[in-house]
Scaffold this motif. Structure first.
Motif, PDB file in Angstrom:
ATOM      1  N   TRP A   1     -20.129 -12.954 -17.347  1.00 25.64           N
ATOM      2  CA  TRP A   1     -20.868 -13.378 -16.165  1.00 25.64           C
ATOM      3  C   TRP A   1     -22.352 -13.047 -16.288  1.00 25.64           C
ATOM      4  O   TRP A   1     -23.212 -13.841 -15.909  1.00 25.64           O
ATOM      5  CB  TRP A   1     -20.279 -12.715 -14.925  1.00 25.64           C
ATOM      6  CG  TRP A   1     -21.040 -13.006 -13.664  1.00 25.64           C
ATOM      7  CD1 TRP A   1     -21.928 -12.200 -13.031  1.00 25.64           C
ATOM      8  CD2 TRP A   1     -20.996 -14.219 -12.903  1.00 25.64           C
ATOM      9  NE1 TRP A   1     -22.432 -12.811 -11.907  1.00 25.64           N
ATOM     10  CE2 TRP A   1     -21.877 -14.060 -11.805  1.00 25.64           C
ATOM     11  CE3 TRP A   1     -20.295 -15.416 -13.030  1.00 25.64           C
ATOM     12  CZ2 TRP A   1     -22.067 -15.054 -10.845  1.00 25.64           C
ATOM     13  CZ3 TRP A   1     -20.480 -16.403 -12.067  1.00 25.64           C
ATOM     14  CH2 TRP A   1     -21.362 -16.218 -11.007  1.00 25.64           C
ATOM     15  N   ASN A   2     -22.660 -11.888 -16.860  1.00 26.08           N
ATOM     16  CA  ASN A   2     -24.052 -11.446 -16.968  1.00 26.08           C
ATOM     17  C   ASN A   2     -24.826 -12.122 -18.099  1.00 26.08           C
ATOM     18  O   ASN A   2     -26.057 -12.171 -18.051  1.00 26.08           O
ATOM     19  CB  ASN A   2     -24.107  -9.927 -17.161  1.00 26.08           C
ATOM     20  CG  ASN A   2     -23.734  -9.170 -15.907  1.00 26.08           C
ATOM     21  OD1 ASN A   2     -23.856  -9.682 -14.797  1.00 26.08           O
ATOM     22  ND2 ASN A   2     -23.266  -7.943 -16.064  1.00 26.08           N
TER      23      ASN A   2
ATOM     24  N   LYS B   1     -22.972 -19.813 -15.687  1.00 24.25           N
ATOM     25  CA  LYS B   1     -22.058 -18.991 -14.889  1.00 24.25           C
ATOM     26  C   LYS B   1     -20.914 -19.816 -14.313  1.00 24.25           C
ATOM     27  O   LYS B   1     -19.768 -19.359 -14.257  1.00 24.25           O
ATOM     28  CB  LYS B   1     -22.823 -18.295 -13.769  1.00 24.25           C
ATOM     29  CG  LYS B   1     -23.665 -17.105 -14.229  1.00 24.25           C
ATOM     30  CD  LYS B   1     -24.346 -16.432 -13.050  1.00 24.25           C
ATOM     31  CE  LYS B   1     -24.947 -15.081 -13.424  1.00 24.25           C
ATOM     32  NZ  LYS B   1     -25.866 -15.124 -14.567  1.00 24.25           N
TER      33      LYS B   1
ATOM     34  N   SER C   1     -17.061 -19.163 -15.313  1.00 21.21           N
ATOM     35  CA  SER C   1     -16.139 -18.771 -14.254  1.00 21.21           C
ATOM     36  C   SER C   1     -14.903 -19.665 -14.236  1.00 21.21           C
ATOM     37  O   SER C   1     -13.768 -19.178 -14.092  1.00 21.21           O
ATOM     38  CB  SER C   1     -16.848 -18.826 -12.898  1.00 21.21           C
ATOM     39  OG  SER C   1     -17.926 -17.932 -12.858  1.00 21.21           O
TER      40      SER C   1
END
Length: 263
Positions: free
Chosen positions: A207-208, A213, A217
């Motif tokens: 995610w980072n 993103k 996800s």
């Protein structure tokens, strides 16, 4: 040397052999076991705050450097002007290369990676903390390894930060012996407490650092859901719960040592 609150007599053995009197050994025993990730973070913090150095080398406690590891690693200094981190290859005691320690990214959306050819010098993206040597200037830019990971994935996350500032050079003429058993894990074997941290920290890392993103996800949700369903079909509710809890804690950023999953 960071002693992560060991209970196996490490301190007594060092004392008995007069190793604590060696000027080259700085021994620091922690008050609590903060996991491998916490140990690496504390070691780097201590070095930055107390020692004068240009490069810092990170290694597991079950790894032994070849005597010429650093000499070979720095055999052509002209190449290293643009590299903020260096590493050699990782071998089993019998000489077989552990290829999973040095990788390149092949998909920046999912952060999928593959091992590099073990005998070819090259730039890489990911190197485990088994013989990774990092320049002090890079550490000052990107900060410490994430102590809140507890174990696993802290080295991957740290390398993803490194390559945003510099490059990592892999030199197979250097090697470190990793005294770990060869994997005998069978497909379908129940997950352990360690797997919780692997799943959780992988999600947080992705995610980072992903380029997308939303895509990361969606792919992660599909992959983890399939894994949970597969475990339930095999009536392995414990493993399904490990994955579900790791997902929940990654989303809520419930990091550090879990009260449910620990040694």
């Amino acid at each position: 040397m960071i002693d992560n609150n060991s209970t196996d007599g490490t301190f007594e053995e060092l004392l008995k052999n007069d190793l604590l009197d060696e000027n080259l050994i700085i021994y620091k025993k922690l008050d609590a076991n903060i996991g491998g990730a916490g140990g690496f973070s504390e070691g780097v913090r201590f070095a930055i705050e107390n020692l004068d150095f240009d490069w810092i080398s990170l290694s597991d406690d079950d790894a032994i450097y070849d005597l010429n590891y650093f000499e070979n690693l720095f055999d052509n200094r002209m190449k290293f002007n643009e590299f903020g981190a260096l590493c050699g290859k990782v071998q089993f005691p019998d000489g077989e290369v552990q290829v999973g320690h040095r990788k390149v990214l092949i998909n920046h959306h999912t952060l999928t990676s593959k091992p590099v050819e073990p005998e070819i010098q090259r730039e890489i993206d990911l190197g485990s903390f088994c013989g990774l040597v990092v320049n002090k200037k890079i550490v000052e830019k990107i900060g410490l390894p994430r102590a809140d990971f507890f174990i696993w994935m802290d080295d991957t996350e740290y390398c993803l930060r490194i390559i945003k500032e510099s490059k990592i050079f892999y030199n197979p003429s250097s090697y470190i012996i990793h005294k770990t058993p060869k994997s005998t894990r069978k497909k379908g074997k129940p997950l352990t407490w360690k797997n919780y941290y692997g799943y959780r920290n992988s999600l947080v890392t992705g995610w980072n650092h992903t380029d997308s993103k939303l895509f990361f996800s969606l792919i992660s949700l599909i992959k983890y859901s399939k894994s949970i369903i597969g475990k339930l079909i095999r009536r392995d509710r414990k493993s399904a719960k490990v994955i579900l809890n790791s997902m929940t804690d990654a989303i809520t950023r419930n990091m550090g040592r879990s009260n449910k999953y620990h040694p």
